[in-house]
Motif scaffolding. Sequence first.
Motif, PDB file in Angstrom:
ATOM      1  N   LYS A   1      46.493  50.020  28.942  1.00  0.00           N
ATOM      2  CA  LYS A   1      47.050  49.125  29.964  1.00  0.00           C
ATOM      3  C   LYS A   1      46.454  49.431  31.329  1.00  0.00           C
ATOM      4  O   LYS A   1      46.163  48.516  32.100  1.00  0.00           O
ATOM      5  N   ILE A   2      46.258  50.700  31.629  1.00  0.00           N
ATOM      6  CA  ILE A   2      45.650  51.085  32.903  1.00  0.00           C
ATOM      7  C   ILE A   2      44.212  50.600  32.962  1.00  0.00           C
ATOM      8  O   ILE A   2      43.774  50.063  33.991  1.00  0.00           O
ATOM      9  N   ILE A   3      43.465  50.756  31.861  1.00  0.00           N
ATOM     10  CA  ILE A   3      42.076  50.288  31.820  1.00  0.00           C
ATOM     11  C   ILE A   3      42.019  48.776  32.028  1.00  0.00           C
ATOM     12  O   ILE A   3      41.185  48.271  32.787  1.00  0.00           O
ATOM     13  N   LEU A   4      42.901  48.026  31.363  1.00  0.00           N
ATOM     14  CA  LEU A   4      42.928  46.571  31.545  1.00  0.00           C
ATOM     15  C   LEU A   4      43.268  46.189  32.981  1.00  0.00           C
ATOM     16  O   LEU A   4      42.674  45.259  33.541  1.00  0.00           O
TER      17      LEU A   4
ATOM     18  N   ARG B   1      41.549  43.976  38.049  1.00  0.00           N
ATOM     19  CA  ARG B   1      41.519  44.078  39.510  1.00  0.00           C
ATOM     20  C   ARG B   1      40.089  44.072  40.040  1.00  0.00           C
ATOM     21  O   ARG B   1      39.795  43.410  41.037  1.00  0.00           O
ATOM     22  N   SER B   2      39.189  44.791  39.368  1.00  0.00           N
ATOM     23  CA  SER B   2      37.808  44.826  39.837  1.00  0.00           C
ATOM     24  C   SER B   2      37.140  43.465  39.665  1.00  0.00           C
ATOM     25  O   SER B   2      36.354  43.047  40.517  1.00  0.00           O
ATOM     26  N   SER B   3      37.456  42.748  38.575  1.00  0.00           N
ATOM     27  CA  SER B   3      36.868  41.419  38.399  1.00  0.00           C
ATOM     28  C   SER B   3      37.403  40.455  39.446  1.00  0.00           C
ATOM     29  O   SER B   3      36.671  39.581  39.924  1.00  0.00           O
ATOM     30  N   LYS B   4      38.662  40.603  39.827  1.00  0.00           N
ATOM     31  CA  LYS B   4      39.241  39.751  40.865  1.00  0.00           C
ATOM     32  C   LYS B   4      38.550  40.011  42.209  1.00  0.00           C
ATOM     33  O   LYS B   4      38.207  39.067  42.926  1.00  0.00           O
TER      34      LYS B   4
END
Length: 69
Positions: free
Chosen positions: A37-40, A45-48
């Motif tokens: 869940k943390i990885i997702l 967030r980085s893609s956003k």
Amino acid sequence: MPKKFDDTKVEGTMIAGVNVGDIIFQLLSIGVPVFFKIILLVFWRSSKIKKEQFNRIEEKFSSIQKREY
């Protein structure tokens, strides 16, 4: 006279009647889903952030193109 089993004694992999393997299994079964869940969340967030950055660059490029014509 037979020996009585004492639960509070540390013997091998038993700590106060709880198997260390069971503790490790519980930690892994809780930790693995939390880790994914943390990885997702980090990926989302980085893609956003990258998408917002791309939109800003695109707007700047459009404004530069409009100035030239």
